[in-house]
Design a protein around this motif. Structure first.
Motif, PDB file in Angstrom:
ATOM      1  N   LYS A  55       0.858  -1.182   0.000  1.00  0.00           N
ATOM      2  CA  LYS A  55       0.000   0.000   0.000  1.00  0.00           C
ATOM      3  C   LYS A  55       0.892   1.229   0.000  1.00  0.00           C
ATOM      4  N   LEU A  56       0.524   2.219  -0.820  1.00  0.00           N
ATOM      5  CA  LEU A  56       1.253   3.491  -0.811  1.00  0.00           C
ATOM      6  C   LEU A  56       0.791   4.310   0.389  1.00  0.00           C
ATOM      7  N   LEU A  57       1.696   5.099   0.937  1.00  0.00           N
ATOM      8  CA  LEU A  57       1.363   5.965   2.062  1.00  0.00           C
ATOM      9  C   LEU A  57       1.694   7.406   1.672  1.00  0.00           C
ATOM     10  N   SER A  58       0.698   8.286   1.824  1.00  0.00           N
ATOM     11  CA  SER A  58       0.923   9.696   1.520  1.00  0.00           C
ATOM     12  C   SER A  58       0.761  10.494   2.825  1.00  0.00           C
ATOM     13  N   GLY A  59      -0.380  11.123   3.047  1.00  0.00           N
ATOM     14  CA  GLY A  59      -0.546  11.930   4.258  1.00  0.00           C
ATOM     15  C   GLY A  59      -1.009  11.146   5.471  1.00  0.00           C
ATOM     16  N   SER A  60      -1.310   9.895   5.293  1.00  0.00           N
ATOM     17  CA  SER A  60      -1.736   8.930   6.324  1.00  0.00           C
ATOM     18  C   SER A  60      -3.080   9.215   6.985  1.00  0.00           C
ATOM     19  N   THR A 114      -0.186  18.922   0.240  1.00  0.00           N
ATOM     20  CA  THR A 114      -1.195  18.833   1.309  1.00  0.00           C
ATOM     21  C   THR A 114      -2.366  19.777   1.023  1.00  0.00           C
ATOM     22  N   HIS A 115      -3.473  19.472   1.686  1.00  0.00           N
ATOM     23  CA  HIS A 115      -4.652  20.333   1.539  1.00  0.00           C
ATOM     24  C   HIS A 115      -4.277  21.765   1.924  1.00  0.00           C
ATOM     25  N   TYR A 116      -3.464  21.910   2.983  1.00  0.00           N
ATOM     26  CA  TYR A 116      -3.053  23.250   3.412  1.00  0.00           C
ATOM     27  C   TYR A 116      -2.253  23.947   2.313  1.00  0.00           C
ATOM     28  N   GLY A 168      -3.672  13.970  -3.653  1.00  0.00           N
ATOM     29  CA  GLY A 168      -3.593  12.680  -4.348  1.00  0.00           C
ATOM     30  C   GLY A 168      -4.128  11.549  -3.489  1.00  0.00           C
ATOM     31  N   GLY A 169      -3.806  11.602  -2.178  1.00  0.00           N
ATOM     32  CA  GLY A 169      -4.309  10.574  -1.260  1.00  0.00           C
ATOM     33  C   GLY A 169      -5.825  10.602  -1.202  1.00  0.00           C
ATOM     34  N   SER A 170      -6.387  11.798  -1.217  1.00  0.00           N
ATOM     35  CA  SER A 170      -7.842  11.916  -1.159  1.00  0.00           C
ATOM     36  C   SER A 170      -8.492  11.302  -2.405  1.00  0.00           C
ATOM     37  N   ALA A 212     -15.963  12.820   0.143  1.00  0.00           N
ATOM     38  CA  ALA A 212     -14.780  13.681   0.108  1.00  0.00           C
ATOM     39  C   ALA A 212     -15.034  14.920  -0.743  1.00  0.00           C
ATOM     40  N   ASP A 213     -14.256  15.959  -0.469  1.00  0.00           N
ATOM     41  CA  ASP A 213     -14.462  17.236  -1.170  1.00  0.00           C
ATOM     42  C   ASP A 213     -13.767  17.326  -2.528  1.00  0.00           C
ATOM     43  N   TRP A 214     -12.503  16.885  -2.596  1.00  0.00           N
ATOM     44  CA  TRP A 214     -11.763  17.072  -3.846  1.00  0.00           C
ATOM     45  C   TRP A 214     -12.439  16.455  -5.073  1.00  0.00           C
ATOM     46  N   GLU A 244     -19.856  24.775  -2.224  1.00  0.00           N
ATOM     47  CA  GLU A 244     -20.716  24.931  -1.045  1.00  0.00           C
ATOM     48  C   GLU A 244     -20.897  23.572  -0.404  1.00  0.00           C
ATOM     49  N   LYS A 245     -20.672  23.526   0.913  1.00  0.00           N
ATOM     50  CA  LYS A 245     -20.670  22.236   1.587  1.00  0.00           C
ATOM     51  C   LYS A 245     -21.398  22.308   2.913  1.00  0.00           C
ATOM     52  N   LEU A 246     -22.165  21.279   3.223  1.00  0.00           N
ATOM     53  CA  LEU A 246     -22.681  21.117   4.577  1.00  0.00           C
ATOM     54  C   LEU A 246     -21.797  20.073   5.241  1.00  0.00           C
ATOM     55  N   ALA A 270     -19.115  16.313  13.181  1.00  0.00           N
ATOM     56  CA  ALA A 270     -17.965  15.679  13.835  1.00  0.00           C
ATOM     57  C   ALA A 270     -16.801  15.503  12.871  1.00  0.00           C
ATOM     58  N   SER A 271     -17.025  14.844  11.747  1.00  0.00           N
ATOM     59  CA  SER A 271     -15.885  14.503  10.884  1.00  0.00           C
ATOM     60  C   SER A 271     -15.532  15.609   9.911  1.00  0.00           C
ATOM     61  N   ARG A 272     -16.470  16.493   9.621  1.00  0.00           N
ATOM     62  CA  ARG A 272     -16.302  17.560   8.611  1.00  0.00           C
ATOM     63  C   ARG A 272     -16.399  17.060   7.180  1.00  0.00           C
ATOM     64  N   PHE A 273     -16.521  15.763   6.978  1.00  0.00           N
ATOM     65  CA  PHE A 273     -16.774  15.279   5.615  1.00  0.00           C
ATOM     66  C   PHE A 273     -18.097  15.883   5.141  1.00  0.00           C
ATOM     67  N   ALA A 274     -18.303  15.932   3.826  1.00  0.00           N
ATOM     68  CA  ALA A 274     -19.507  16.559   3.289  1.00  0.00           C
ATOM     69  C   ALA A 274     -20.733  15.669   3.490  1.00  0.00           C
ATOM     70  N   SER A 281      -8.184   9.771  15.448  1.00  0.00           N
ATOM     71  CA  SER A 281      -7.860  11.015  14.743  1.00  0.00           C
ATOM     72  C   SER A 281      -8.946  12.081  14.748  1.00  0.00           C
ATOM     73  N   GLN A 282      -9.747  12.119  15.803  1.00  0.00           N
ATOM     74  CA  GLN A 282     -10.822  13.109  15.867  1.00  0.00           C
ATOM     75  C   GLN A 282     -10.556  14.214  16.895  1.00  0.00           C
ATOM     76  N   CYS A 283      -9.985  13.874  18.072  1.00  0.00           N
ATOM     77  CA  CYS A 283     -10.087  14.782  19.220  1.00  0.00           C
ATOM     78  C   CYS A 283      -8.949  15.791  19.346  1.00  0.00           C
TER      79      CYS A 283
HETATM   80  C1  LIG Z   1     -10.642  13.742  11.243  1.00  0.00           C
HETATM   81  C2  LIG Z   1     -10.637  13.693   9.745  1.00  0.00           C
HETATM   82  C3  LIG Z   1     -11.483  14.519   9.026  1.00  0.00           C
HETATM   83  C4  LIG Z   1     -11.482  14.489   7.635  1.00  0.00           C
HETATM   84  N1  LIG Z   1     -12.356  15.316   6.978  1.00  0.00           N
HETATM   85  C5  LIG Z   1     -12.377  15.312   5.627  1.00  0.00           C
HETATM   86  C6  LIG Z   1     -13.243  16.190   4.904  1.00  0.00           C
HETATM   87  O1  LIG Z   1     -13.967  17.018   5.474  1.00  0.00           O
HETATM   88  N2  LIG Z   1     -13.248  16.126   3.555  1.00  0.00           N
HETATM   89  C7  LIG Z   1     -12.429  15.268   2.874  1.00  0.00           C
HETATM   90  O2  LIG Z   1     -12.465  15.262   1.654  1.00  0.00           O
HETATM   91  N3  LIG Z   1     -11.583  14.459   3.518  1.00  0.00           N
HETATM   92  C8  LIG Z   1     -11.527  14.446   4.875  1.00  0.00           C
HETATM   93  N4  LIG Z   1     -10.666  13.620   5.527  1.00  0.00           N
HETATM   94  C9  LIG Z   1      -9.774  12.723   4.739  1.00  0.00           C
HETATM   95  C10 LIG Z   1      -8.498  13.457   4.388  1.00  0.00           C
HETATM   96  O3  LIG Z   1      -8.762  14.427   3.409  1.00  0.00           O
HETATM   97  C11 LIG Z   1      -7.379  12.539   3.867  1.00  0.00           C
HETATM   98  O4  LIG Z   1      -6.242  13.332   3.814  1.00  0.00           O
HETATM   99  C12 LIG Z   1      -7.538  11.916   2.513  1.00  0.00           C
HETATM  100  O5  LIG Z   1      -8.725  11.221   2.387  1.00  0.00           O
HETATM  101  C13 LIG Z   1      -6.420  10.917   2.233  1.00  0.00           C
HETATM  102  O6  LIG Z   1      -5.229  11.560   1.892  1.00  0.00           O
HETATM  103  P1  LIG Z   1      -3.858  11.170   2.548  1.00  0.00           P
HETATM  104  O7  LIG Z   1      -2.832  11.947   1.878  1.00  0.00           O
HETATM  105  O8  LIG Z   1      -3.946  11.286   4.010  1.00  0.00           O
HETATM  106  O9  LIG Z   1      -3.695   9.648   2.078  1.00  0.00           O
HETATM  107  P2  LIG Z   1      -3.286   8.314   2.817  1.00  0.00           P
HETATM  108  O10 LIG Z   1      -4.141   8.094   4.012  1.00  0.00           O
HETATM  109  O11 LIG Z   1      -1.821   8.278   3.002  1.00  0.00           O
HETATM  110  O12 LIG Z   1      -3.688   7.266   1.689  1.00  0.00           O
HETATM  111  C14 LIG Z   1      -5.048   7.072   1.335  1.00  0.00           C
HETATM  112  C15 LIG Z   1      -5.158   6.034   0.213  1.00  0.00           C
HETATM  113  O13 LIG Z   1      -4.620   6.549  -0.993  1.00  0.00           O
HETATM  114  C16 LIG Z   1      -3.566   5.717  -1.488  1.00  0.00           C
HETATM  115  N5  LIG Z   1      -2.564   6.629  -2.046  1.00  0.00           N
HETATM  116  C17 LIG Z   1      -1.967   7.666  -1.398  1.00  0.00           C
HETATM  117  N6  LIG Z   1      -1.154   8.327  -2.238  1.00  0.00           N
HETATM  118  C18 LIG Z   1      -1.241   7.717  -3.433  1.00  0.00           C
HETATM  119  C19 LIG Z   1      -0.642   7.948  -4.719  1.00  0.00           C
HETATM  120  N7  LIG Z   1       0.208   8.959  -4.919  1.00  0.00           N
HETATM  121  N8  LIG Z   1      -0.951   7.110  -5.724  1.00  0.00           N
HETATM  122  C20 LIG Z   1      -1.816   6.096  -5.532  1.00  0.00           C
HETATM  123  N9  LIG Z   1      -2.427   5.823  -4.361  1.00  0.00           N
HETATM  124  C21 LIG Z   1      -2.143   6.630  -3.323  1.00  0.00           C
HETATM  125  C22 LIG Z   1      -3.091   4.945  -0.282  1.00  0.00           C
HETATM  126  O14 LIG Z   1      -2.508   3.717  -0.645  1.00  0.00           O
HETATM  127  C23 LIG Z   1      -4.370   4.756   0.498  1.00  0.00           C
HETATM  128  O15 LIG Z   1      -5.114   3.695  -0.024  1.00  0.00           O
HETATM  129  C24 LIG Z   1     -10.620  13.625   6.926  1.00  0.00           C
HETATM  130  C25 LIG Z   1      -9.731  12.791   7.640  1.00  0.00           C
HETATM  131  C26 LIG Z   1      -9.731  12.826   9.032  1.00  0.00           C
HETATM  132  C27 LIG Z   1      -8.771  11.948   9.771  1.00  0.00           C
END
Ligand SMILES: Cc1cc2nc3c(=O)[nH]c(=O)nc-3n(C[C@H](O)[C@H](O)[C@H](O)COP(=O)(O)OP(=O)(O)OC[C@H]3O[C@@H](n4cnc5c(N)ncnc54)[C@H](O)[C@@H]3O)c2cc1C
Ligand code: FES
Ligand code: FES
Lengths: 290, 152
Positions: free
Chosen positions: A29-34, A77-79, A113-115, A123-125, A184-186, A190-194, B42-44
Motif C-alpha cells: 500500500k502506498l502511504l501519503s498523508g496517512s 497537502t490540503h493546506y 492525491g491521497g484523497s 470527500a471534497d476534492w 458549497e458544503k454542509l 464531527a468529521s467535517r466530511f460533506a 484522529s478526531q479529538c
Molecule cells: C478527522 C478527519 C477529518 C477528515 N475530513 C475530511 C473532509 O472534510 N473532507 C475530505 O475530503 N476528507 C476528509 N478527511 C480525509 C483526508 O482528506 C485525507 O487526507 C484523505 O482522504 C487521504 O489523503 P492522505 O494523503 O492522508 O492519504 P493516505 O491516508 O496516506 O492514503 C489514502 C489512500 O490513498 C492511497 N494513495 C496515497 N497516495 C497515493 C498515490 N500517490 N498514488 C496512488 N495511491 C495513493 C493509499 O494507498 C491509500 O489507499 C478527513 C480525515 C480525518 C482523519
C-alpha cells in the motif's frame, strides 16, 4: 490501537516505488498523508504487509502552472493547495474547498492525491476537481497515462488505479473566457466530511447568458456525480436568481441518491438542490466580476 | 528499525517497529506523557504535536514517518522553567478544567498564532476545530489565545 505488523519502505524515486509495488503486488500500500490509511490500518480494516511511504520521492508536491494547466503534485497537502497564491487567484473554488477539509491537523498532513486515491464518497476534492474538468497523471512500470477525475473514481473507496500504479499529479485546465466557480458544503459536525457538497463552474457568453456549466455533487451518491439536469437547465439562460433556483431544484434528478448515517435519501436530495443553488449563485457572481 | 527524531531540540535515536504510532513513540519510548491519547481515532486532537512546525495528530501517523524530522511536544514549549506565553494565558484565563485536552489544545493554539498572529474570535474557533474539549465550553480557551496573541 496498533496496526497489524508490516514492513516499511522509503523509496527515493518513482522508479524505485514502482519496483516495490511490482514486487509486492496486492500486499503493498502506498502511504501519503496517512489521514485515511493509518486510521484504517489501526482498525485493521487495512492490513498491508508492505507500506511504501512516498515522502522521500522528489517532485510529487507543489503547485505550478504550465501551458494553461495548473499542475498539483499528488503529495501536496490540503493546506499547501489552499494557501498557494496560484490556486487562490486562478482557482478560488479549490482554495475554499481546501480550507473546509477536516481540520487544521488533517489539512497539514492529508494530500490531494491521497484523497482522490482513497475515493471516499463524501470527500471534497472529487466534486471540486470534477467540476473543474481535472485529470490525474498516473505512472506504472508500463509508462504514464492521464485519466479524468470523473473516470478515476468508480465507486465507494474504488478507483481505476491498478495495484502497480502511482498517482503523480492532478492537472487542472485553466478555464478560458468569463467563468466563475464556487464550492458549497454542509459539513458533518464531527468529521467535517460533506453531508452534501456542490461544486459549480459556470461560463457566461458576452451577452451574460450561461454558455456552459459543470456541476458536481459529493456526499449523495456512491461516488462523485455530475448534476446533468441542472447543467442542461442553465444552458442559454440569463442566470438570474429565479432561473438558478428552478435549475438547482433538479440537482438530484437522475442520480441514485444514497441514504447513509447522515440522512435519508429524500433529505440529501433536498440538500443537493439547496447547496447547488448557493454554489451556482456564487459561481455566477464570480463570473460577472471577471 | 532505527529512527532518529529531534524531539524538543534533542536528537533521540530508538529502534521501533514500523507500526508504532508517533504518539506511542513519544509516550512510551521517550516517556513524554504530556501528549495525550483521547479518541485514538484522529478526531479529538489531544495527541497534537508539531511536526516540522506544523500541528498534526500524533495518533494518525507512524513514528517511522518522523524519522529525520523535528517534533515539538507540550514539554518543549516552556524555557528555563518559565511557562510559554500560551501556557501562562491558559492558566490566567482558566482555559482548562480537567486538563486532558490542554496539551494538544495549547500546541494547536501556538501553531494557530504562528500562522496568524492576530486572529479574530472566529478564526481562533475555526483554527482549533481539530481539538475537542469536554469541559470548558471553549469560551475561556478563546480568551487565553487572545491573551497570548496580545502578549505577542
Ligand atoms: C478527522 C478527519 C477529518 C477528515 N475530513 C475530511 C473532509 O472534510 N473532507 C475530505 O475530503 N476528507 C476528509 N478527511 C480525509 C483526508 O482528506 C485525507 O487526507 C484523505 O482522504 C487521504 O489523503 P492522505 O494523503 O492522508 O492519504 P493516505 O491516508 O496516506 O492514503 C489514502 C489512500 O490513498 C492511497 N494513495 C496515497 N497516495 C497515493 C498515490 N500517490 N498514488 C496512488 N495511491 C495513493 C493509499 O494507498 C491509500 O489507499 C478527513 C480525515 C480525518 C482523519
Ligand atoms: S488521540 Fe489523536 S486525535 Fe484523538
Ligand atoms: S479541560 Fe477537560 S477536556 Fe478540555
Amino acid at each position: 490501537m496498533y496496526a497489524a505488523p508490516f514492513e516499511y519502505h522509503l523509496p527515493t524515486t518513482v522508479a524505485e516505488a514502482l519496483g516495490l509495488l511490482e514486487k509486492f503486488g496486492d500486499e503493498a500500500k502506498l502511504l501519503s498523508g496517512s489521514q485515511s490509511l493509518v486510521p484504517l490500518m489501526k482498525l485493521r480494516l487495512a492490513t498491508p504487509g508492505h507500506v511504501v511511504d512516498l515522502r522521500k520521492v522528489p517532485g510529487l508536491s507543489g503547485v505550478t502552472e504550465s501551458g494553461g494547466t495548473v499542475v498539483i503534485g499528488a503529495m501536496t497537502t490540503h493546506y499547501e493547495v489552499g494557501s498557494s497564491p496560484l490556486v487562490r487567484t486562478k482557482l478560488p473554488m479549490m482554495a475554499e474547498a481546501a480550507g473546509q477539509i477536516g481540520d487544521t491537523q488533517v489539512r497539514n498532513l492529508g494530500t490531494i492525491g491521497g484523497s482522490l486515491a482513497h475515493a471516499d464518497p463524501s470527500a471534497d476534492w472529487p466534486a471540486v476537481l470534477a467540476a473543474l474538468d481535472a485529470s490525474v497523471r498516473i505512472a506504472s512500470s508500463r509508462g504514464e497515462r492521464n485519466v479524468k477525475v470523473e473516470e478515476l473514481i468508480v465507486g465507494p473507496l474504488t478507483t481505476v488505479l491498478a495495484p502497480g500504479e502511482i498517482l503523480l499529479q492532478v492537472r487542472v485546465p485553466l478555464p478560458a473566457g468569463r467563468y466563475g466557480g464556487a464550492y458549497e458544503k454542509l459539513p458533518h459536525p464531527a468529521s467535517r466530511f460533506a453531508i452534501v457538497g456542490a461544486a459549480a463552474e459556470v461560463f457566461l457568453d458576452p451577452g451574460g447568458k450561461v454558455s456552459n456549466s459543470r456541476i458536481a455533487l459529493t456526499g449523495i451518491a456512491s461516488k462523485v456525480t455530475r448534476a446533468g439536469y441542472v447543467e442542461q437547465a442553465l444552458l442559454g439562460k440569463a442566470p438570474d436568481p429565479a432561473a438558478i433556483k428552478s435549475a438547482a431544484a433538479r440537482a438530484a434528478q437522475g442520480i441514485e441518491v444514497r441514504a447513509d448515517l447522515t440522512g435519508s435519501a429524500e433529505y440529501k436530495a433536498n440538500l443537493a438542490a439547496v447547496y447547488t443553488e448557493r454554489a451556482v449563485k456564487r459561481a455566477v457572481s464570480r463570473a460577472l466580476e471577471r | 528499525m532505527n529512527i532518529t527524531v529531534q524531539v524538543n531540540g534533542v536528537s533521540e535515536t530508538r529502534s521501533v517497529e514500523p507500526r508504532v504510532l508517533l504518539v506511542h513513540f513519544l509516550r512510551e519510548n521517550l516517556g513524554l506523557t504530556g501528549t495525550h491519547v483521547g479518541c485514538d481515532t484522529s478526531q479529538c486532537g489531544a495527541c497534537t504535536v508539531l511536526l516540522d512546525g506544523a500541528a498534526v495528530k500524533s495518533c494518525s501517523l507512524f513514528a517511522v514517518q518522523a524519522d529525520g524530522r523535528k517534533v515539538t511536544t507540550i514539554e518543549g514549549l516552556s524555557t528555563d522553567g518559565k511557562l510559554h506565553a500560551m501556557q501562562q494565558a491558559f492558566w490566567d484565563q482558566h482555559g482548562l478544567q480537567c486538563g486532558f485536552c490542554t496539551p494538544g489544545m495549547i500546541v494547536s493554539a501556538c501553531h494557530l498564532l504562528e500562522r496568524n498572529p492576530n486572529p479574530s474570535e472566529a478564526e481562533i474557533r475555526e483554527g482549533l476545530e481539530g481539538n475537542l474539549c469536554r469541559c470548558t465550553g471553549y469560551a475561556n480557551i478563546v480568551k487565553a489565545v487572545q491573551q497570548a496573541a496580545r502578549a505577542g
